[in-house]
Design an enzyme around this catalytic site. Structure first.
Site, mmCIF file in Angstrom:
data_model
loop_
_atom_site.group_PDB
_atom_site.id
_atom_site.type_symbol
_atom_site.label_atom_id
_atom_site.label_comp_id
_atom_site.label_asym_id
_atom_site.label_seq_id
_atom_site.Cartn_x
_atom_site.Cartn_y
_atom_site.Cartn_z
ATOM 1 N N HIS A 17 2.233 -11.863 -1.344
ATOM 2 C CA HIS A 17 2.892 -12.482 -2.492
ATOM 3 C C HIS A 17 4.333 -12.798 -2.120
ATOM 4 O O HIS A 17 4.773 -12.532 -0.982
ATOM 5 C CB HIS A 17 2.770 -11.615 -3.758
ATOM 6 C CG HIS A 17 3.398 -10.253 -3.647
ATOM 7 N ND1 HIS A 17 4.747 -10.065 -3.513
ATOM 8 C CD2 HIS A 17 2.846 -9.012 -3.662
ATOM 9 C CE1 HIS A 17 5.006 -8.781 -3.455
ATOM 10 N NE2 HIS A 17 3.860 -8.105 -3.532
ATOM 11 N N HIS A 20 6.624 -10.406 -0.203
ATOM 12 C CA HIS A 20 6.438 -10.268 1.248
ATOM 13 C C HIS A 20 7.063 -11.465 1.978
ATOM 14 O O HIS A 20 7.691 -11.313 3.016
ATOM 15 C CB HIS A 20 4.948 -10.187 1.599
ATOM 16 C CG HIS A 20 4.223 -9.102 0.876
ATOM 17 N ND1 HIS A 20 3.167 -9.346 0.027
ATOM 18 C CD2 HIS A 20 4.426 -7.755 0.834
ATOM 19 C CE1 HIS A 20 2.740 -8.209 -0.478
ATOM 20 N NE2 HIS A 20 3.490 -7.225 -0.012
ATOM 21 N N CYS A 127 0.858 10.000 -3.180
ATOM 22 C CA CYS A 127 0.656 8.694 -3.818
ATOM 23 C C CYS A 127 0.102 7.731 -2.776
ATOM 24 O O CYS A 127 0.774 7.442 -1.781
ATOM 25 C CB CYS A 127 1.957 8.143 -4.398
ATOM 26 S SG CYS A 127 1.762 6.422 -4.936
ATOM 27 N N CYS A 130 2.292 4.520 -2.238
ATOM 28 C CA CYS A 130 3.434 4.686 -1.328
ATOM 29 C C CYS A 130 2.999 5.173 0.041
ATOM 30 O O CYS A 130 3.772 5.119 0.994
ATOM 31 C CB CYS A 130 4.420 5.729 -1.864
ATOM 32 S SG CYS A 130 5.177 5.323 -3.418
ATOM 33 N N CYS A 144 3.421 7.963 -10.305
ATOM 34 C CA CYS A 144 4.405 7.357 -9.409
ATOM 35 C C CYS A 144 5.032 6.170 -10.125
ATOM 36 O O CYS A 144 4.316 5.251 -10.535
ATOM 37 C CB CYS A 144 3.721 6.893 -8.121
ATOM 38 S SG CYS A 144 4.770 5.769 -7.174
ATOM 39 N N HIS A 147 4.138 2.660 -8.589
ATOM 40 C CA HIS A 147 2.773 2.138 -8.577
ATOM 41 C C HIS A 147 2.014 2.389 -9.875
ATOM 42 O O HIS A 147 0.906 1.876 -10.053
ATOM 43 C CB HIS A 147 1.995 2.708 -7.381
ATOM 44 C CG HIS A 147 2.540 2.224 -6.077
ATOM 45 N ND1 HIS A 147 3.501 2.913 -5.365
ATOM 46 C CD2 HIS A 147 2.307 1.081 -5.384
ATOM 47 C CE1 HIS A 147 3.810 2.225 -4.278
ATOM 48 N NE2 HIS A 147 3.120 1.118 -4.262
ATOM 49 N N LYS A 293 9.434 -5.081 -10.652
ATOM 50 C CA LYS A 293 9.154 -5.517 -9.284
ATOM 51 C C LYS A 293 7.881 -6.367 -9.257
ATOM 52 O O LYS A 293 6.883 -5.999 -9.864
ATOM 53 C CB LYS A 293 8.953 -4.279 -8.409
ATOM 54 C CG LYS A 293 8.641 -4.594 -6.961
ATOM 55 C CD LYS A 293 8.216 -3.333 -6.210
ATOM 56 C CE LYS A 293 7.977 -3.632 -4.736
ATOM 57 N NZ LYS A 293 7.310 -2.535 -4.033
ATOM 58 N N LYS A 296 1.432 -6.464 -6.477
ATOM 59 C CA LYS A 296 0.012 -6.617 -6.760
ATOM 60 C C LYS A 296 -0.415 -5.623 -7.844
ATOM 61 O O LYS A 296 -1.117 -5.976 -8.785
ATOM 62 C CB LYS A 296 -0.767 -6.361 -5.463
ATOM 63 C CG LYS A 296 -2.245 -6.604 -5.587
ATOM 64 C CD LYS A 296 -2.543 -8.084 -5.578
ATOM 65 C CE LYS A 296 -4.048 -8.293 -5.719
ATOM 66 N NZ LYS A 296 -4.399 -9.709 -5.724
HETATM 67 N N1 MSP Z 1 3.466 -1.092 5.435
HETATM 68 C C1 MSP Z 1 4.698 -0.648 4.872
HETATM 69 C C2 MSP Z 1 5.857 -0.939 5.800
HETATM 70 C C3 MSP Z 1 5.729 -0.360 7.169
HETATM 71 S S1 MSP Z 1 7.052 -0.855 8.183
HETATM 72 C C4 MSP Z 1 6.948 0.109 9.533
HETATM 73 C C5 MSP Z 1 4.926 -1.338 3.538
HETATM 74 N N2 MSP Z 1 4.247 -2.462 3.321
HETATM 75 S S2 MSP Z 1 4.319 -3.319 1.965
HETATM 76 O O1 MSP Z 1 3.443 -4.425 2.194
HETATM 77 O O2 MSP Z 1 4.029 -2.495 0.840
HETATM 78 O O3 MSP Z 1 5.799 -3.786 1.782
HETATM 79 C C6 MSP Z 1 6.422 -4.496 2.800
HETATM 80 C C7 MSP Z 1 7.795 -4.970 2.381
HETATM 81 O O4 MSP Z 1 7.685 -5.901 1.309
HETATM 82 C C8 MSP Z 1 8.721 -3.857 1.897
HETATM 83 O O5 MSP Z 1 10.000 -4.015 2.511
HETATM 84 C C9 MSP Z 1 8.845 -4.112 0.428
HETATM 85 O O6 MSP Z 1 10.090 -3.719 -0.079
HETATM 86 C C10 MSP Z 1 8.698 -5.621 0.389
HETATM 87 N N3 MSP Z 1 8.365 -6.073 -0.934
HETATM 88 C C11 MSP Z 1 7.181 -5.942 -1.617
HETATM 89 N N4 MSP Z 1 7.356 -6.427 -2.876
HETATM 90 C C12 MSP Z 1 8.629 -6.869 -3.035
HETATM 91 C C13 MSP Z 1 9.334 -7.556 -4.036
HETATM 92 N N5 MSP Z 1 8.809 -7.811 -5.221
HETATM 93 N N6 MSP Z 1 10.595 -7.974 -3.751
HETATM 94 C C14 MSP Z 1 11.166 -7.811 -2.514
HETATM 95 N N7 MSP Z 1 10.530 -7.179 -1.545
HETATM 96 C C15 MSP Z 1 9.344 -6.557 -1.827
HETATM 97 O O7 MSP Z 1 5.731 -0.853 2.765
#
Ligand code: MSP
Length: 503
Positions: A17, A20, A127, A130, A144, A147, A293, A296
């Protein structure tokens, strides 16, 4: 200078999304800027596959984890591609090269002579969202807060990492390097977490099979974070080229939810394994929708690929850098997207190019003479400001500087009214100077904005008959050369009628 930048590797339990896309865009803007400065760069992104939540989604679909991740990884590889991100490598934690490296890495800690790895029983609330244990006071109404789910009670005999032994070493790094973590308020957050005392954490899982086997105890697999963080190093060991020596230490970009893993656990693991800690970490905020935030699990996602289909990748990149001050949280809506697209991209920048080229075509038969006036913008100051902002990772402030130059160029048109000058033969030299200063300012702006708008910038230069050299040193006065056959430019950002088409 060397510049090795990483994004977090994304969990593949669902499709990407806009949250990411956000970090990938920011990393690409940074790395493109550093290339403009002539730096030797490496840009890594990829996916985190060995999570329990990934195994659960696979099971729910009747697939093995590997079948599931092989099926969905294409959607994640498509993301940087569609965003025009110039990553040098895309890592999957299921890559053999990565798994081998993780085993070596953990073995190095195990064998470091300080008993940094030991066995113990751990019990606590876990969790799955997380992929981390939670203390009672981190929960809100038993759930949490990130989530909205209840954690599960987990109790097993695991291998532990002696994080507590690294408190002083970590504080010494933070003391020596006041910009180790940026922005400053995140540095303070990490420091106070470390000062508050560090608890050892388990780096293995006995009840899971999806993951990297612990080399000295193959009945257990590595805890997903002890596997995932290592990607930043492992990729350099097997990505094409011999780059580990060359590029480590890295600059990590990450969201605020994973600050502790990156700013505390990761440097400690590196020290324990005998590697240098990261060069720098930049922690950004969240893209929110209605103050929550975008995620998903909260069901309020914006699909970046839909936005790209409607507006193009440049517009999505621009909006991400401009709408929310990088480092802070910010609210995003599709209306704000449409509004910026119309007002800033189509109007401020697009119209400026259309007007400038139309006037050169009409008044000078498409010929741009190198006939500088006093200059419409201060390009040297702009270049200096951009470098200063980028060195603080402030991609939003750097873009604002560029946009002020765009606005000044538009004012230059209004103030000098070339259509009036064109009526008076005696003012021919004045008209030449105004047209040159406009074209010249536009070239400087195009080069400056190239990290944000990589498709648009070369189009501007080409339309003005200029070379495609994007070096930052060309953001200076009189960078534009004389040119011929300049034609009125079609709109850079054509009108998009349906703001909700991407909803
Ligand atoms: N897999 C772990 C990271 C491991 S790194 C060695 C993870 N993955 S994640 O897919 O959940 O999140 C990846 C990144 O996307 C995180 O930095 C997270 O903060 C970012 N984001 C996910 N949703 C977000 C927003 N709505 N806004 C900004 N960034 C966000 O955590």
């Amino acid at each position: 200078m060397r510049f090795y930048v990483t994004t977090p590797i994304y969990y593949v339990n669902s499709t990407p999304h806009i949250g990411h896309a956000y970090t990938t865009i920011a990393a690409d803007i940074l790395v493109r800027h550093h290339r403009q400065r002539g730096d030797d760069t490496f840009f890594l992104t990829g996916v985190d596959e060995h999570a329990d939540k990934v195994a659960r989604v696979a099971a729910a679909q009747g697939l093995s984890p590997r079948e599931y991740t092989d099926g969905i990884v294409g959607a994640w590889q498509e993301l940087p591609h569609r965003l025009n991100a110039t990553n040098d490598f895309f890592i999957r934690t299921s890559d053999e090269g990565h798994k081998r490296f993780v085993q070596e890495f953990l073995q190095r800690i195990h064998d470091n002579g300080r008993e940094d790895i030991y066995q113990d029983v751990y019990a606590g609330w876990y969790c799955v969202g997380c992929e981390a244990f939670k203390t009672e006071d981190e929960l809100v109404d038993g759930k949490c807060p990130d989530h909205g789910i209840e954690p599960e009670w987990l109790e097993e005999r695991n291998w532990f990492f002696r994080l507590s032994a690294y408190q002083d070493a970590l504080l010494a790094i933070y003391d020596e390097r006041p910009d180790f973590v940026l922005p400053a308020f995140r540095y303070n957050e990490a420091c106070s977490f470390i000062e508050g005392g560090l608890r050892d954490f388990s780096i293995s899982r006995a009840t899971q099979t999806w993951g990297v086997p612990i080399p000295w105890d193959p009945d257990q697999v590595a805890y997903v974070w002890a596997d995932a963080l290592v990607n930043y190093l492992s990729a350099l060991s097997y990505a094409p080229g011999d780059d580990l020596q060359r590029f480590w230490p890295a600059t990590h970009l990450l969201g605020k939810d994973i600050l502790r893993f990156h700013c505390v656990y990761w440097p400690a693991l590196l020290l324990a394994a005998g590697y240098e800690p990261p060069r720098q970490l930049f922690v950004h905020g969240y893209l929110n929708s209605d103050q929550r935030k975008i995620s998903k699990s909260l069901g309020n996602v914006i699909d970046p690929l839909d936005l790209i289909d409607v507006y193009g990748a440049d517009a999505v990149r621009f909006w991400c850098a401009r709408q929310v001050s990088f480092g802070q949280d910010g609210n995003v809506t599709l209306e704000s997207f449409q509004e910026r697209y119309d007002r800033e991209l189509a109007n401020d920048l697009g119209n400026l190019l259309s007007r400038t080229t139309a006037m050169i075509a009409r008044y000078r038969d498409g010929v741009l003479a190198k006939s500088p006036g006093a200059g419409a913008i201060d390009a040297d100051a702009l270049r200096g400001a951009i470098v200063e902002r980028f060195d603080r990772f402030d991609i939003t402030a750097a873009l604002e500087e560029i946009w002020q130059a765009v606005r000044r160029l538009n004012q230059h048109v209004e103030l000098n009214a070339p259509w009036e000058l064109a009526k008076d033969e005696a003012k021919a030299a004045e008209l030449d100077a105004v047209l040159y200063d406009l074209a010249d300012g536009l070239c400087a702006v195009a080069i400056a904005v190239a990290p944000y708008l990589p498709e648009t910038a070369p189009r501007i230069l080409e339309t003005l008959g200029q070379s495609a050299d994007l070096s930052l040193e060309h953001v200076r006065a009189q960078t534009a050369e004389a040119a011929e056959a300049i034609e009125p430019a079609p709109p850079l950002f054509p009108r998009v009628e349906e703001p909700t088409a991407a909803a």
